[in-house]
Each structure stands twice: as C-alpha cells, then as structure tokens.
Scaffold this motif. Structure first.
Motif, PDB file in Angstrom:
ATOM      1  N   GLU A  42       0.863  -1.207  -0.082  1.00 33.56           N
ATOM      2  CA  GLU A  42      -0.241   0.128   0.171  1.00 33.56           C
ATOM      3  C   GLU A  42       0.752   1.148   0.026  1.00 33.56           C
ATOM      4  N   GLU A  43       1.774   1.121   1.040  1.00 34.27           N
ATOM      5  CA  GLU A  43       2.944   2.354   1.065  1.00 34.27           C
ATOM      6  C   GLU A  43       3.603   2.759  -0.514  1.00 34.27           C
ATOM      7  N   MET A  44       3.969   1.520  -1.072  1.00 37.94           N
ATOM      8  CA  MET A  44       4.760   1.850  -2.314  1.00 37.94           C
ATOM      9  C   MET A  44       3.757   2.465  -3.290  1.00 37.94           C
ATOM     10  N   GLU A 127      10.933  20.422  12.577  1.00 34.13           N
ATOM     11  CA  GLU A 127      10.286  19.517  13.750  1.00 34.13           C
ATOM     12  C   GLU A 127       9.340  18.355  13.426  1.00 34.13           C
ATOM     13  N   GLN A 128       8.268  18.551  12.618  1.00 28.15           N
ATOM     14  CA  GLN A 128       7.345  17.797  12.084  1.00 28.15           C
ATOM     15  C   GLN A 128       8.008  16.717  11.221  1.00 28.15           C
ATOM     16  N   CYS A 129       8.837  17.137  10.278  1.00 30.51           N
ATOM     17  CA  CYS A 129       9.495  16.362   9.521  1.00 30.51           C
ATOM     18  C   CYS A 129      10.140  15.276  10.169  1.00 30.51           C
ATOM     19  N   ARG A 130      11.110  15.908  11.047  1.00 26.60           N
ATOM     20  CA  ARG A 130      12.021  15.075  11.818  1.00 26.60           C
ATOM     21  C   ARG A 130      11.489  13.823  12.672  1.00 26.60           C
ATOM     22  N   THR A 131      10.243  14.343  13.215  1.00 24.27           N
ATOM     23  CA  THR A 131       9.544  13.415  14.258  1.00 24.27           C
ATOM     24  C   THR A 131       8.898  12.355  13.273  1.00 24.27           C
ATOM     25  N   ILE A 132       8.360  12.734  12.101  1.00 23.41           N
ATOM     26  CA  ILE A 132       7.841  11.370  11.074  1.00 23.41           C
ATOM     27  C   ILE A 132       8.815  10.658  10.572  1.00 23.41           C
ATOM     28  N   PHE A 133       9.997  11.465  10.262  1.00 31.76           N
ATOM     29  CA  PHE A 133      11.072  10.432   9.640  1.00 31.76           C
ATOM     30  C   PHE A 133      11.748   9.352  10.489  1.00 31.76           C
ATOM     31  N   GLN A 134      11.781  10.057  12.051  1.00 30.17           N
ATOM     32  CA  GLN A 134      12.243   8.904  12.938  1.00 30.17           C
ATOM     33  C   GLN A 134      11.566   7.835  13.368  1.00 30.17           C
ATOM     34  N   LEU A 135      10.044   8.281  13.319  1.00 25.80           N
ATOM     35  CA  LEU A 135       8.892   7.312  13.555  1.00 25.80           C
ATOM     36  C   LEU A 135       9.116   6.195  12.360  1.00 25.80           C
ATOM     37  N   SER A 136       9.069   6.666  11.201  1.00 22.94           N
ATOM     38  CA  SER A 136       9.145   5.564  10.225  1.00 22.94           C
ATOM     39  C   SER A 136      10.533   4.738  10.229  1.00 22.94           C
ATOM     40  N   PHE A 138      13.336   4.629  12.188  1.00 26.09           N
ATOM     41  CA  PHE A 138      13.959   4.293  13.758  1.00 26.09           C
ATOM     42  C   PHE A 138      12.855   3.429  14.542  1.00 26.09           C
ATOM     43  N   GLU A 139      11.653   3.627  14.474  1.00 24.48           N
ATOM     44  CA  GLU A 139      10.603   2.790  15.182  1.00 24.48           C
ATOM     45  C   GLU A 139       9.844   1.988  14.094  1.00 24.48           C
ATOM     46  N   GLU A 140      10.145   1.926  12.893  1.00 26.64           N
ATOM     47  CA  GLU A 140       9.609   1.390  11.626  1.00 26.64           C
ATOM     48  C   GLU A 140       8.091   1.252  11.781  1.00 26.64           C
ATOM     49  N   LEU A 141       7.452   2.366  12.018  1.00 25.70           N
ATOM     50  CA  LEU A 141       5.961   2.630  12.002  1.00 25.70           C
ATOM     51  C   LEU A 141       5.678   2.861  10.508  1.00 25.70           C
ATOM     52  N   LYS A 142       4.323   2.141  10.306  1.00 26.82           N
ATOM     53  CA  LYS A 142       4.055   2.446   8.772  1.00 26.82           C
ATOM     54  C   LYS A 142       3.404   3.870   8.934  1.00 26.82           C
ATOM     55  N   TYR A 143       3.266   4.470   7.445  1.00 27.11           N
ATOM     56  CA  TYR A 143       2.602   5.895   7.441  1.00 27.11           C
ATOM     57  C   TYR A 143       1.211   6.007   8.246  1.00 27.11           C
ATOM     58  N   ALA A 144       0.420   5.020   8.090  1.00 22.30           N
ATOM     59  CA  ALA A 144      -0.782   5.048   8.504  1.00 22.30           C
ATOM     60  C   ALA A 144      -0.873   5.074  10.132  1.00 22.30           C
ATOM     61  N   GLU A 145       0.100   4.205  10.565  1.00 21.69           N
ATOM     62  CA  GLU A 145       0.345   4.221  12.221  1.00 21.69           C
ATOM     63  C   GLU A 145       0.799   5.815  12.665  1.00 21.69           C
ATOM     64  N   ILE A 146       1.843   6.128  11.837  1.00 24.22           N
ATOM     65  CA  ILE A 146       2.295   7.598  12.075  1.00 24.22           C
ATOM     66  C   ILE A 146       1.204   8.564  12.033  1.00 24.22           C
ATOM     67  N   THR A 159       3.816  13.257   2.476  1.00 23.01           N
ATOM     68  CA  THR A 159       4.511  14.479   2.110  1.00 23.01           C
ATOM     69  C   THR A 159       5.855  14.782   2.996  1.00 23.01           C
ATOM     70  N   GLN A 160       5.607  14.817   4.277  1.00 24.41           N
ATOM     71  CA  GLN A 160       6.737  15.257   5.038  1.00 24.41           C
ATOM     72  C   GLN A 160       8.025  14.106   4.867  1.00 24.41           C
ATOM     73  N   MET A 161       7.540  12.760   4.841  1.00 18.44           N
ATOM     74  CA  MET A 161       8.552  12.051   4.610  1.00 18.44           C
ATOM     75  C   MET A 161       9.477  12.037   3.192  1.00 18.44           C
TER      76      MET A 161
END
Length: 190
Positions: A42-44, A127-136, A138-146, A159-161
């Motif tokens: 789905e993400e791809m 800040e928001q961009c960094r948080t989303i990047f780190q969650l994706s 480093f914590e390996e969360l999916k976009y929907a989870e983030i 968009t932020q990723m």
C-alpha cells in the motif's frame, strides 16, 4: 492527457483521482507480489501517486499510462528492497564492530564522522518532518500508524517523509563514498 511516445502527459487533479481509483487495486497486488506485505504494498503505491502529485501531474510518459504506473511501482519496490539490504548490511556491520576495536583509527574516525553528519542532518529537519522521519525509519512505523499517532492525514505523513528524504539525500551526498566503503568492508568480512 497525452500518452503517445515522446510526449509529456498532464494529469489534472480530477483525472488523478480517477486514475488512482482505476489502477490502485492492480498496482497494490503487483507490489504485494514483490514485497509480501500488505502495508508495504500500500505504501509503495501511495508513494507513486504522491510523486505524481508533487510533479503537478506533469509526467514524461513514453509508453502507456498503465505501463508507466507499473514501472513506477516496480521501481518503488526495488528501491525499498535495496534500502532494506543497505540497512541490514549496516546492522551487521554495527553488530560486528560493537564491543571490539575498529580495525584502524581512520575507520573509527570515518564512522564517527558519518554518525555525526547523519545526526546533524536529521536534527536539521523541521520538527514535524524530523518526528515523522524518526518514527518511520527508527521505530519502523507505517505511514498510517504515524498519521494516527500524530493526528495527521496519511498524505501529510507521505509529503513530510518525501521532504525529509530529499533533504537528507542532498545533505549526505558527500558521504556516499564512505557509506559504500563501509558496506564493501561488511561484504568482505561475511
């Protein structure tokens, strides 16, 4: 929309919605055959349509729209798989160097410099961009989870990723030879 060989195609917003609805299921199934993971497939597909959206619907289509979409999904999946290979190699390298001295002082210095530049580049993101990047990453969360966790839309997360990855690629381009050197040394030890 023009799709003949050598011409640029323009997909307007309302056309993009139609193209998405018309091709999503087949593209998702195609991505799933490559990745064997529902969320990743789905993400791809979402990444492909996000990139079309970011280009303002202006596409260089040299075949058919359908072929363009399949090739784009194929490329997204291959890029993801390559990224996973690099990530796994780095994990192996890191595990191999943890608890023992790196073979040379120069290698230790290069690794520290790379880590420092990576931290600096990530910390330089908004800040928001960094948080989303780190969650994706480093914590390996999916976009929907983030999106759920941060109370944002999936499109905003995508968009932020995309922005984060573009900035990091630009800022770390000078360190590509060092990354490749590290990966080559991992392969030699295996």
């Amino acid at each position: 929309m023009q799709t003949s060989q050598g011409n640029n195609g323009l997909i307007k917003d309302h056309d993009l919605d139609r193209v998405y609805l018309e091709h999503y299921d087949a593209l998702y199934r195609y991505a799933y055959t490559m990745l064997n993971d529902d969320m990743l497939a789905e993400e791809m597909v979402h990444q492909v349509f996000l990139k079309i959206l970011e280009k303002g619907g202006l596409l260089a289509i040299h075949t058919s729209l359908k072929a363009y979409l399949y090739r784009s999904v194929n490329n997204e999946c291959l890029n993801y798989l390559k990224h996973q290979k690099v990530k796994n190699a780095f994990t192996l390298f890191n595990a191999g160097t943890t608890g023992r001295q790196t073979e040379t002082p120069a290698a230790t210095l290069q690794l520290r410099e790379l880590e420092q530049q990576l931290r600096k580049a990530i910390n330089g993101l908004p800040e928001q961009c960094r948080t989303i990047f780190q969650l994706s990453r480093f914590e390996e969360l999916k976009y929907a989870e983030i999106a759920t966790q941060l109370n944002l839309s999936v499109k905003t997360v995508e968009t932020q990723m995309s922005r984060a990855l573009k900035k990091l690629r630009t800022q770390l381009a000078d360190y590509l030879p060092l990354i490749l050197w590290l990966l080559m040394n991992v392969n030699i030890r295996l």
